[in-house]
Design an enzyme around this catalytic site. Sequence first.
Site, PDB file in Angstrom:
ATOM      1  CG  HIS A 162      -1.720  -1.234   1.400  1.00 18.55           C
ATOM      2  ND1 HIS A 162      -2.966  -1.449   0.865  1.00 18.55           N
ATOM      3  CD2 HIS A 162      -1.380  -2.382   2.042  1.00 18.55           C
ATOM      4  CE1 HIS A 162      -3.382  -2.663   1.194  1.00 18.55           C
ATOM      5  NE2 HIS A 162      -2.426  -3.263   1.896  1.00 18.55           N
ATOM      6  CB  SER A 283      12.891  22.786 -14.872  1.00 15.39           C
ATOM      7  OG  SER A 283      12.091  23.940 -14.983  1.00 15.39           O
ATOM      8  CE  LYS A 289      11.116  19.551 -10.971  1.00 18.18           C
ATOM      9  NZ  LYS A 289      10.006  20.124 -11.737  1.00 18.18           N
ATOM     10  CD  GLU A 296       8.574  12.589 -15.519  1.00 16.92           C
ATOM     11  OE1 GLU A 296       7.570  13.237 -15.234  1.00 16.92           O
ATOM     12  OE2 GLU A 296       9.680  13.125 -15.724  1.00 16.92           O
TER      13      GLU A 296
END
Length: 466
Positions: A162, A283, A289, A296
Amino acid sequence: MTLANQKDKLWDGRFTEATDAFVESFTASVNFDHILADYDIEGSMAHARMLSKADIISAPDLATMLAGLSEIRQEISQGQFQWSVQLEDVHMNIEAALTARIGELGKVLHTGRSRNDQIATDLRLYLREQIDLIIGKIKQLLTGILDLAETHTQTIMPGFTHLQIAQPIVFGHHLMAWYAMLARDAERLIECRKRVNCMPLGSAALAGTSFPIDRAYTAELLGFQSIADNSLDAVSDRDFVIEFSACASMLMMHLSRWSEEMILWTSPQFDFIELPDRFCTGSSIMPQKKNPDVPELVRGKSARVFGSLLSLLTLMKGQPLAYNKDNQEDKEPLFDTVQTVMACLTAFADMVPNIIPKKENMLRAASTGYATATDLADYLVRKGLAFRDAHAIVGRLVATGINEHKDLAELSLEQLQAESDLIQEDVYQFLDIHGSVASRSHPGGTAPDTVRHAINRARGLLTKNG
Ligand code: ARG
Protein backbone atom coordinates in the site's frame (compact mmCIF):
# COMPACT_ATOMS: atom_id res chain seq x y z
CA MET A 1 3.32 11.43 -55.07
CA THR A 2 1.91 11.32 -58.65
CA LEU A 3 -1.78 11.01 -59.32
CA ALA A 4 -3.34 8.19 -61.31
CA ASN A 5 -4.73 9.31 -64.64
CA GLN A 6 -4.68 6.14 -66.67
CA LYS A 7 -5.20 2.44 -66.28
CA ASP A 8 -1.78 1.28 -65.19
CA LYS A 9 -2.28 -1.23 -62.39
CA LEU A 10 -0.98 -4.77 -62.18
CA TRP A 11 -4.59 -5.89 -61.56
CA ASP A 12 -6.69 -3.56 -63.74
CA GLY A 13 -7.60 -5.96 -66.58
CA ARG A 14 -11.30 -5.92 -65.76
CA PHE A 15 -11.47 -2.22 -64.98
CA THR A 16 -12.84 0.36 -67.38
CA GLU A 17 -11.60 3.51 -65.70
CA ALA A 18 -8.58 4.58 -63.71
CA THR A 19 -8.62 4.51 -59.93
CA ASP A 20 -9.80 7.69 -58.31
CA ALA A 21 -6.70 9.58 -57.20
CA PHE A 22 -7.93 9.89 -53.63
CA VAL A 23 -8.87 6.22 -53.46
CA GLU A 24 -5.45 5.35 -54.75
CA SER A 25 -3.68 7.08 -51.92
CA PHE A 26 -6.34 6.02 -49.40
CA THR A 27 -5.85 2.34 -50.19
CA ALA A 28 -2.07 2.43 -50.59
CA SER A 29 0.15 0.98 -47.87
CA VAL A 30 3.60 1.50 -49.35
CA ASN A 31 4.28 4.49 -47.12
CA PHE A 32 4.53 2.14 -44.16
CA ASP A 33 4.85 -1.41 -45.51
CA HIS A 34 8.04 -0.59 -47.42
CA ILE A 35 9.92 -1.55 -44.26
CA LEU A 36 8.98 -5.14 -45.09
CA ALA A 37 10.97 -4.99 -48.34
CA ASP A 38 13.81 -7.23 -47.21
CA TYR A 39 11.43 -9.91 -45.97
CA ASP A 40 9.33 -9.59 -49.11
CA ILE A 41 12.38 -10.19 -51.30
CA GLU A 42 13.58 -13.06 -49.12
CA GLY A 43 10.11 -14.63 -49.49
CA SER A 44 10.08 -14.05 -53.26
CA MET A 45 13.50 -15.64 -53.67
CA ALA A 46 12.43 -18.73 -51.75
CA HIS A 47 9.20 -18.88 -53.76
CA ALA A 48 11.13 -18.64 -57.04
CA ARG A 49 13.53 -21.39 -55.95
CA MET A 50 10.57 -23.60 -55.11
CA LEU A 51 8.94 -22.87 -58.50
CA SER A 52 12.15 -23.99 -60.18
CA LYS A 53 12.52 -27.11 -58.04
CA ALA A 54 8.93 -28.02 -58.91
CA ASP A 55 9.71 -27.47 -62.64
CA ILE A 56 7.22 -24.63 -62.87
CA ILE A 57 9.99 -22.30 -64.05
CA SER A 58 13.34 -23.18 -65.66
CA ALA A 59 16.74 -22.97 -63.95
CA PRO A 60 17.96 -20.09 -66.17
CA ASP A 61 14.75 -18.17 -65.47
CA LEU A 62 15.29 -18.71 -61.77
CA ALA A 63 18.82 -17.35 -62.03
CA THR A 64 17.56 -14.24 -63.84
CA MET A 65 14.84 -13.65 -61.23
CA LEU A 66 17.24 -14.07 -58.31
CA ALA A 67 19.77 -11.70 -59.85
CA GLY A 68 17.04 -9.10 -60.46
CA LEU A 69 15.68 -9.42 -56.95
CA SER A 70 19.08 -9.06 -55.32
CA GLU A 71 19.81 -5.94 -57.39
CA ILE A 72 16.51 -4.47 -56.22
CA ARG A 73 17.33 -5.38 -52.64
CA GLN A 74 20.62 -3.55 -52.93
CA GLU A 75 18.96 -0.51 -54.44
CA ILE A 76 16.48 -0.41 -51.55
CA SER A 77 19.16 -0.79 -48.90
CA GLN A 78 21.12 2.05 -50.46
CA GLY A 79 18.05 4.27 -50.42
CA GLN A 80 17.99 4.56 -54.22
CA PHE A 81 14.69 2.78 -54.83
CA GLN A 82 11.80 4.94 -56.00
CA TRP A 83 8.67 3.89 -54.10
CA SER A 84 5.44 4.68 -55.90
CA VAL A 85 2.05 5.14 -54.24
CA GLN A 86 0.44 4.28 -57.58
CA LEU A 87 1.86 0.81 -57.16
CA GLU A 88 0.01 0.58 -53.84
CA ASP A 89 2.17 -1.62 -51.66
CA VAL A 90 5.62 -3.08 -51.12
CA HIS A 91 4.78 -6.22 -53.11
CA MET A 92 3.69 -4.51 -56.29
CA ASN A 93 6.47 -1.95 -56.14
CA ILE A 94 9.03 -4.73 -56.08
CA GLU A 95 7.27 -6.82 -58.70
CA ALA A 96 7.02 -3.84 -61.06
CA ALA A 97 10.69 -3.04 -60.51
CA LEU A 98 11.58 -6.65 -61.29
CA THR A 99 9.62 -6.58 -64.51
CA ALA A 100 11.22 -3.28 -65.46
CA ARG A 101 14.59 -4.90 -64.89
CA ILE A 102 14.24 -8.44 -66.32
CA GLY A 103 11.27 -8.01 -68.63
CA GLU A 104 8.24 -10.31 -69.01
CA LEU A 105 9.81 -12.91 -66.73
CA GLY A 106 9.22 -10.58 -63.79
CA LYS A 107 5.50 -11.21 -64.20
CA VAL A 108 6.01 -14.96 -63.81
CA LEU A 109 7.24 -14.71 -60.21
CA HIS A 110 3.71 -14.37 -58.84
CA THR A 111 2.72 -17.84 -60.18
CA GLY A 112 1.02 -19.89 -57.48
CA ARG A 113 1.06 -16.99 -55.05
CA SER A 114 -1.16 -14.11 -53.97
CA ARG A 115 -0.45 -10.92 -52.09
CA ASN A 116 -2.61 -12.41 -49.38
CA ASP A 117 -0.22 -15.23 -48.51
CA GLN A 118 2.71 -12.99 -49.40
CA ILE A 119 1.90 -10.29 -46.82
CA ALA A 120 1.13 -12.85 -44.12
CA THR A 121 4.53 -14.44 -44.82
CA ASP A 122 6.39 -11.11 -44.85
CA LEU A 123 4.82 -10.15 -41.56
CA ARG A 124 5.81 -13.42 -39.92
CA LEU A 125 9.40 -13.16 -41.18
CA TYR A 126 9.58 -9.58 -39.91
CA LEU A 127 8.06 -10.38 -36.54
CA ARG A 128 10.23 -13.46 -36.00
CA GLU A 129 13.33 -11.33 -36.40
CA GLN A 130 12.01 -8.49 -34.25
CA ILE A 131 11.11 -10.91 -31.45
CA ASP A 132 14.69 -12.20 -31.49
CA LEU A 133 16.02 -8.65 -31.23
CA ILE A 134 13.61 -7.81 -28.40
CA ILE A 135 14.49 -10.97 -26.48
CA GLY A 136 18.17 -10.08 -26.92
CA LYS A 137 17.52 -6.65 -25.39
CA ILE A 138 15.53 -8.10 -22.49
CA LYS A 139 18.46 -10.41 -21.77
CA GLN A 140 20.84 -7.47 -21.77
CA LEU A 141 18.56 -5.75 -19.26
CA LEU A 142 18.31 -8.93 -17.17
CA THR A 143 22.11 -9.14 -17.01
CA GLY A 144 22.22 -5.52 -15.85
CA ILE A 145 19.70 -6.26 -13.10
CA LEU A 146 21.78 -9.22 -11.90
CA ASP A 147 24.95 -7.11 -11.84
CA LEU A 148 23.29 -4.42 -9.76
CA ALA A 149 21.49 -6.90 -7.49
CA GLU A 150 24.74 -8.72 -6.80
CA THR A 151 26.28 -5.64 -5.21
CA HIS A 152 23.21 -5.05 -3.02
CA THR A 153 22.45 -8.30 -1.26
CA GLN A 154 23.17 -6.54 2.06
CA THR A 155 21.65 -3.16 1.28
CA ILE A 156 18.68 -2.82 3.62
CA MET A 157 15.59 -0.93 2.54
CA PRO A 158 11.95 -0.95 3.52
CA GLY A 159 9.64 -3.20 1.54
CA PHE A 160 6.22 -1.65 0.91
CA THR A 161 2.61 -2.67 0.73
CA HIS A 162 0.00 0.00 0.00
CA LEU A 163 3.09 2.21 -0.45
CA GLN A 164 3.44 2.12 3.37
CA ILE A 165 6.58 0.76 4.98
CA ALA A 166 5.88 -2.92 5.58
CA GLN A 167 8.93 -5.05 6.36
CA PRO A 168 12.67 -4.71 5.84
CA ILE A 169 14.12 -6.31 2.71
CA VAL A 170 17.40 -6.05 0.84
CA PHE A 171 17.61 -3.96 -2.32
CA GLY A 172 18.98 -6.94 -4.25
CA HIS A 173 15.78 -8.88 -3.45
CA HIS A 174 13.67 -5.98 -4.64
CA LEU A 175 15.62 -5.86 -7.91
CA MET A 176 15.19 -9.59 -8.36
CA ALA A 177 11.43 -9.08 -8.31
CA TRP A 178 11.81 -6.96 -11.46
CA TYR A 179 14.09 -9.66 -12.83
CA ALA A 180 11.41 -12.32 -12.33
CA MET A 181 8.78 -10.24 -14.14
CA LEU A 182 11.01 -9.47 -17.12
CA ALA A 183 12.23 -13.07 -17.33
CA ARG A 184 8.60 -14.13 -17.70
CA ASP A 185 8.16 -11.50 -20.41
CA ALA A 186 11.05 -13.07 -22.32
CA GLU A 187 9.55 -16.54 -21.85
CA ARG A 188 6.22 -15.33 -23.20
CA LEU A 189 7.94 -13.98 -26.31
CA ILE A 190 9.78 -17.27 -26.84
CA GLU A 191 6.39 -19.04 -26.76
CA CYS A 192 4.83 -16.47 -29.08
CA ARG A 193 7.71 -16.89 -31.56
CA LYS A 194 6.82 -20.58 -31.98
CA ARG A 195 3.39 -19.65 -33.30
CA VAL A 196 4.79 -16.83 -35.45
CA ASN A 197 7.22 -19.26 -37.07
CA CYS A 198 4.66 -20.99 -39.29
CA MET A 199 4.50 -20.40 -43.05
CA PRO A 200 1.34 -19.17 -44.83
CA LEU A 201 2.94 -19.21 -48.31
CA GLY A 202 1.20 -21.65 -50.64
CA SER A 203 -2.23 -20.61 -49.38
CA ALA A 204 -2.33 -18.17 -52.31
CA ALA A 205 -5.43 -15.94 -52.25
CA LEU A 206 -7.42 -18.19 -49.91
CA ALA A 207 -7.91 -21.68 -51.32
CA GLY A 208 -4.39 -22.76 -52.24
CA THR A 209 -3.13 -23.14 -55.80
CA SER A 210 -3.51 -25.60 -58.65
CA PHE A 211 0.25 -25.57 -59.30
CA PRO A 212 2.28 -28.49 -57.94
CA ILE A 213 4.04 -26.42 -55.30
CA ASP A 214 6.38 -27.80 -52.63
CA ARG A 215 5.52 -25.87 -49.48
CA ALA A 216 7.84 -27.85 -47.25
CA TYR A 217 10.77 -26.81 -49.43
CA THR A 218 9.85 -23.09 -49.30
CA ALA A 219 9.42 -23.35 -45.54
CA GLU A 220 12.83 -24.95 -45.19
CA LEU A 221 14.43 -22.17 -47.24
CA LEU A 222 12.80 -19.51 -45.07
CA GLY A 223 13.57 -21.26 -41.79
CA PHE A 224 9.91 -21.77 -40.88
CA GLN A 225 9.26 -24.49 -38.33
CA SER A 226 5.99 -25.56 -39.93
CA ILE A 227 3.54 -24.77 -42.70
CA ALA A 228 0.05 -23.45 -42.04
CA ASP A 229 -2.54 -26.23 -41.94
CA ASN A 230 -5.39 -24.27 -43.46
CA SER A 231 -5.16 -21.82 -46.32
CA LEU A 232 -8.16 -19.70 -45.27
CA ASP A 233 -6.83 -19.30 -41.76
CA ALA A 234 -3.30 -18.63 -42.98
CA VAL A 235 -4.19 -15.62 -45.13
CA SER A 236 -6.69 -14.06 -42.78
CA ASP A 237 -5.94 -14.44 -39.10
CA ARG A 238 -3.55 -12.04 -37.44
CA ASP A 239 -3.68 -13.72 -34.03
CA PHE A 240 0.12 -13.95 -34.09
CA VAL A 241 0.32 -10.15 -34.31
CA ILE A 242 -2.23 -9.79 -31.50
CA GLU A 243 -0.40 -12.33 -29.35
CA PHE A 244 2.86 -10.47 -29.82
CA SER A 245 1.10 -7.23 -29.02
CA ALA A 246 -0.27 -8.76 -25.81
CA CYS A 247 3.23 -9.93 -24.83
CA ALA A 248 4.56 -6.45 -25.61
CA SER A 249 1.79 -4.87 -23.53
CA MET A 250 2.64 -7.05 -20.55
CA LEU A 251 6.30 -6.12 -20.90
CA MET A 252 5.43 -2.42 -21.14
CA MET A 253 3.14 -2.75 -18.11
CA HIS A 254 6.15 -4.03 -16.15
CA LEU A 255 8.45 -1.31 -17.45
CA SER A 256 5.80 1.27 -16.63
CA ARG A 257 5.40 0.04 -13.05
CA TRP A 258 9.14 0.06 -12.61
CA SER A 259 9.31 3.55 -14.11
CA GLU A 260 6.71 4.75 -11.65
CA GLU A 261 8.83 3.41 -8.83
CA MET A 262 11.97 5.13 -10.14
CA ILE A 263 10.06 8.39 -10.43
CA LEU A 264 8.92 8.09 -6.81
CA TRP A 265 12.31 7.00 -5.57
CA THR A 266 14.18 9.87 -7.20
CA SER A 267 11.82 12.42 -5.60
CA PRO A 268 13.23 14.25 -2.57
CA GLN A 269 10.43 12.74 -0.47
CA PHE A 270 11.79 9.21 -1.01
CA ASP A 271 15.35 10.00 -2.09
CA PHE A 272 16.23 6.30 -2.40
CA ILE A 273 18.08 6.41 -5.71
CA GLU A 274 19.77 8.75 -8.09
CA LEU A 275 19.68 8.33 -11.85
CA PRO A 276 22.75 9.37 -13.81
CA ASP A 277 22.47 12.91 -15.20
CA ARG A 278 22.56 11.65 -18.76
CA PHE A 279 19.13 10.01 -18.26
CA CYS A 280 17.53 13.15 -16.85
CA THR A 281 16.74 16.66 -17.98
CA GLY A 282 16.45 20.01 -16.29
CA SER A 283 13.69 22.58 -16.15
CA SER A 284 13.84 25.74 -18.23
CA ILE A 285 12.42 27.75 -15.33
CA MET A 286 13.30 25.93 -12.09
CA PRO A 287 17.08 25.65 -11.80
CA GLN A 288 16.97 23.07 -9.01
CA LYS A 289 15.07 20.46 -11.07
CA LYS A 290 16.47 17.15 -12.28
CA ASN A 291 13.56 15.39 -13.93
CA PRO A 292 13.40 11.61 -14.47
CA ASP A 293 12.28 12.05 -18.09
CA VAL A 294 13.31 8.62 -19.32
CA PRO A 295 11.18 6.63 -16.84
CA GLU A 296 8.35 9.13 -17.27
CA LEU A 297 8.42 8.64 -21.02
CA VAL A 298 8.56 4.86 -20.73
CA ARG A 299 5.52 5.02 -18.43
CA GLY A 300 3.83 7.23 -21.00
CA LYS A 301 4.77 5.07 -23.96
CA SER A 302 3.10 2.05 -22.41
CA ALA A 303 -0.17 3.77 -23.35
CA ARG A 304 0.39 3.54 -27.10
CA VAL A 305 1.38 -0.13 -26.87
CA PHE A 306 -1.81 -0.97 -24.93
CA GLY A 307 -3.76 1.12 -27.45
CA SER A 308 -2.30 -0.86 -30.33
CA LEU A 309 -3.35 -4.13 -28.70
CA LEU A 310 -6.90 -2.88 -28.51
CA SER A 311 -6.74 -1.63 -32.12
CA LEU A 312 -5.58 -5.02 -33.33
CA LEU A 313 -8.23 -6.94 -31.42
CA THR A 314 -10.92 -4.62 -32.72
CA LEU A 315 -9.51 -4.83 -36.25
CA MET A 316 -9.88 -8.60 -36.26
CA LYS A 317 -13.13 -9.17 -34.42
CA GLY A 318 -15.62 -8.45 -37.20
CA GLN A 319 -13.83 -10.00 -40.15
CA PRO A 320 -15.45 -12.87 -42.02
CA LEU A 321 -13.12 -15.41 -43.63
CA ALA A 322 -10.82 -15.08 -45.43
CA TYR A 323 -8.53 -12.10 -46.21
CA ASN A 324 -10.02 -8.62 -46.00
CA LYS A 325 -8.37 -5.33 -46.72
CA ASP A 326 -8.96 -4.39 -43.07
CA ASN A 327 -5.84 -6.39 -42.33
CA GLN A 328 -3.72 -3.72 -43.94
CA GLU A 329 -4.40 -1.76 -40.75
CA ASP A 330 -2.40 -4.26 -38.71
CA LYS A 331 0.95 -2.85 -39.87
CA GLU A 332 1.17 0.54 -38.22
CA PRO A 333 0.20 -0.61 -34.71
CA LEU A 334 2.58 -3.54 -35.02
CA PHE A 335 5.51 -1.50 -36.31
CA ASP A 336 4.91 1.16 -33.69
CA THR A 337 4.79 -1.47 -30.94
CA VAL A 338 8.05 -3.06 -32.06
CA GLN A 339 9.76 0.31 -32.26
CA THR A 340 8.42 1.52 -28.91
CA VAL A 341 9.27 -1.65 -27.01
CA MET A 342 12.77 -1.72 -28.47
CA ALA A 343 13.39 1.94 -27.59
CA CYS A 344 12.14 1.53 -24.01
CA LEU A 345 14.23 -1.61 -23.49
CA THR A 346 17.31 0.13 -24.89
CA ALA A 347 16.84 2.98 -22.42
CA PHE A 348 16.33 0.60 -19.49
CA ALA A 349 19.21 -1.70 -20.41
CA ASP A 350 21.52 1.30 -20.30
CA MET A 351 19.98 3.03 -17.28
CA VAL A 352 19.32 0.20 -14.81
CA PRO A 353 22.92 -0.90 -14.17
CA ASN A 354 23.74 2.76 -13.54
CA ILE A 355 21.12 3.36 -10.85
CA ILE A 356 22.84 4.83 -7.81
CA PRO A 357 21.12 3.66 -4.60
CA LYS A 358 21.32 5.96 -1.58
CA LYS A 359 21.97 3.29 1.01
CA GLU A 360 21.82 5.52 4.11
CA ASN A 361 18.39 6.86 3.14
CA MET A 362 17.08 3.38 2.47
CA LEU A 363 18.40 2.13 5.80
CA ARG A 364 17.01 5.14 7.65
CA ALA A 365 13.57 4.60 6.14
CA ALA A 366 13.65 0.92 7.10
CA SER A 367 14.72 1.78 10.66
CA THR A 368 12.05 4.39 11.27
CA GLY A 369 8.91 2.85 9.84
CA TYR A 370 8.19 0.12 12.44
CA ALA A 371 9.29 -2.33 9.76
CA THR A 372 10.05 -5.06 12.32
CA ALA A 373 6.56 -5.06 13.86
CA THR A 374 5.76 -8.41 12.21
CA ASP A 375 9.02 -9.83 13.58
CA LEU A 376 7.93 -8.85 17.08
CA ALA A 377 4.53 -10.49 16.55
CA ASP A 378 6.25 -13.66 15.26
CA TYR A 379 8.49 -13.56 18.38
CA LEU A 380 5.44 -13.55 20.65
CA VAL A 381 3.91 -16.41 18.68
CA ARG A 382 7.07 -18.44 19.22
CA LYS A 383 6.64 -17.71 22.97
CA GLY A 384 3.22 -19.32 22.82
CA LEU A 385 0.76 -16.53 21.92
CA ALA A 386 -1.85 -16.80 19.15
CA PHE A 387 -0.90 -14.60 16.19
CA ARG A 388 -4.04 -12.43 16.45
CA ASP A 389 -3.28 -11.63 20.12
CA ALA A 390 0.37 -10.96 19.30
CA HIS A 391 -0.77 -8.61 16.52
CA ALA A 392 -2.85 -6.59 19.02
CA ILE A 393 0.02 -6.29 21.52
CA VAL A 394 2.46 -5.13 18.87
CA GLY A 395 -0.10 -2.65 17.58
CA ARG A 396 -0.20 -1.06 21.04
CA LEU A 397 3.61 -0.99 21.20
CA VAL A 398 3.72 0.75 17.82
CA ALA A 399 1.30 3.35 19.23
CA THR A 400 3.68 3.85 22.19
CA GLY A 401 6.57 4.26 19.74
CA ILE A 402 4.65 6.83 17.69
CA ASN A 403 3.86 8.82 20.86
CA GLU A 404 7.49 8.80 21.95
CA HIS A 405 8.98 9.24 18.47
CA LYS A 406 10.88 5.99 18.89
CA ASP A 407 11.16 2.89 16.72
CA LEU A 408 10.38 -0.48 18.34
CA ALA A 409 14.06 -1.27 18.86
CA GLU A 410 14.45 2.01 20.76
CA LEU A 411 11.78 1.16 23.36
CA SER A 412 13.15 -0.03 26.72
CA LEU A 413 12.56 -3.58 27.92
CA GLU A 414 10.19 -2.20 30.60
CA GLN A 415 8.16 -0.39 27.97
CA LEU A 416 7.94 -3.55 25.90
CA GLN A 417 7.06 -5.70 28.90
CA ALA A 418 4.27 -3.29 29.82
CA GLU A 419 2.28 -4.91 27.01
CA SER A 420 3.44 -8.51 27.49
CA ASP A 421 5.60 -10.23 30.08
CA LEU A 422 6.52 -12.83 27.46
CA ILE A 423 8.97 -10.28 26.08
CA GLN A 424 12.55 -10.87 27.30
CA GLU A 425 15.98 -9.35 26.65
CA ASP A 426 16.42 -11.63 23.60
CA VAL A 427 13.71 -9.62 21.81
CA TYR A 428 16.19 -7.04 20.54
CA GLN A 429 17.83 -9.43 18.11
CA PHE A 430 14.43 -9.81 16.44
CA LEU A 431 13.82 -6.08 16.36
CA ASP A 432 17.09 -5.55 14.57
CA ILE A 433 16.47 -5.10 10.85
CA HIS A 434 19.52 -7.11 9.85
CA GLY A 435 18.27 -9.99 11.97
CA SER A 436 14.84 -9.55 10.43
CA VAL A 437 15.99 -9.94 6.83
CA ALA A 438 18.44 -12.73 7.73
CA SER A 439 15.61 -14.74 9.27
CA ARG A 440 13.72 -14.95 5.96
CA SER A 441 16.05 -17.53 4.51
CA HIS A 442 13.61 -19.92 2.83
CA PRO A 443 13.62 -20.05 -0.99
CA GLY A 444 12.08 -16.86 -2.32
CA GLY A 445 12.88 -14.92 0.88
CA THR A 446 14.93 -11.77 1.37
CA ALA A 447 17.85 -13.09 3.48
CA PRO A 448 21.13 -11.90 1.93
CA ASP A 449 22.45 -15.45 1.44
CA THR A 450 19.19 -16.54 -0.13
CA VAL A 451 19.20 -13.56 -2.48
CA ARG A 452 22.82 -14.27 -3.46
CA HIS A 453 21.82 -17.83 -4.21
CA ALA A 454 18.83 -16.66 -6.26
CA ILE A 455 21.06 -14.32 -8.27
CA ASN A 456 23.57 -17.09 -9.00
CA ARG A 457 20.82 -19.44 -10.06
CA ALA A 458 19.29 -16.82 -12.35
CA ARG A 459 22.66 -16.04 -13.89
CA GLY A 460 23.28 -19.72 -14.54
CA LEU A 461 19.92 -20.08 -16.31
CA LEU A 462 20.37 -16.87 -18.28
CA THR A 463 23.79 -17.90 -19.62
CA LYS A 464 22.66 -21.46 -20.26
CA ASN A 465 19.69 -20.31 -22.33
CA GLY A 466 21.94 -17.91 -24.26
N1 ARG B 1 -1.32 -4.30 -48.46
C1 ARG B 1 -2.04 -5.47 -48.21
C2 ARG B 1 -2.09 -5.77 -46.71
O1 ARG B 1 -1.34 -5.17 -46.00
C3 ARG B 1 -1.42 -6.63 -48.91
C4 ARG B 1 -2.39 -7.71 -49.33
C5 ARG B 1 -3.33 -7.13 -50.29
N2 ARG B 1 -4.17 -8.13 -50.86
C6 ARG B 1 -5.24 -7.78 -51.58
N3 ARG B 1 -5.94 -8.74 -52.08
N4 ARG B 1 -5.59 -6.55 -51.77
O2 ARG B 1 -2.85 -6.54 -46.19
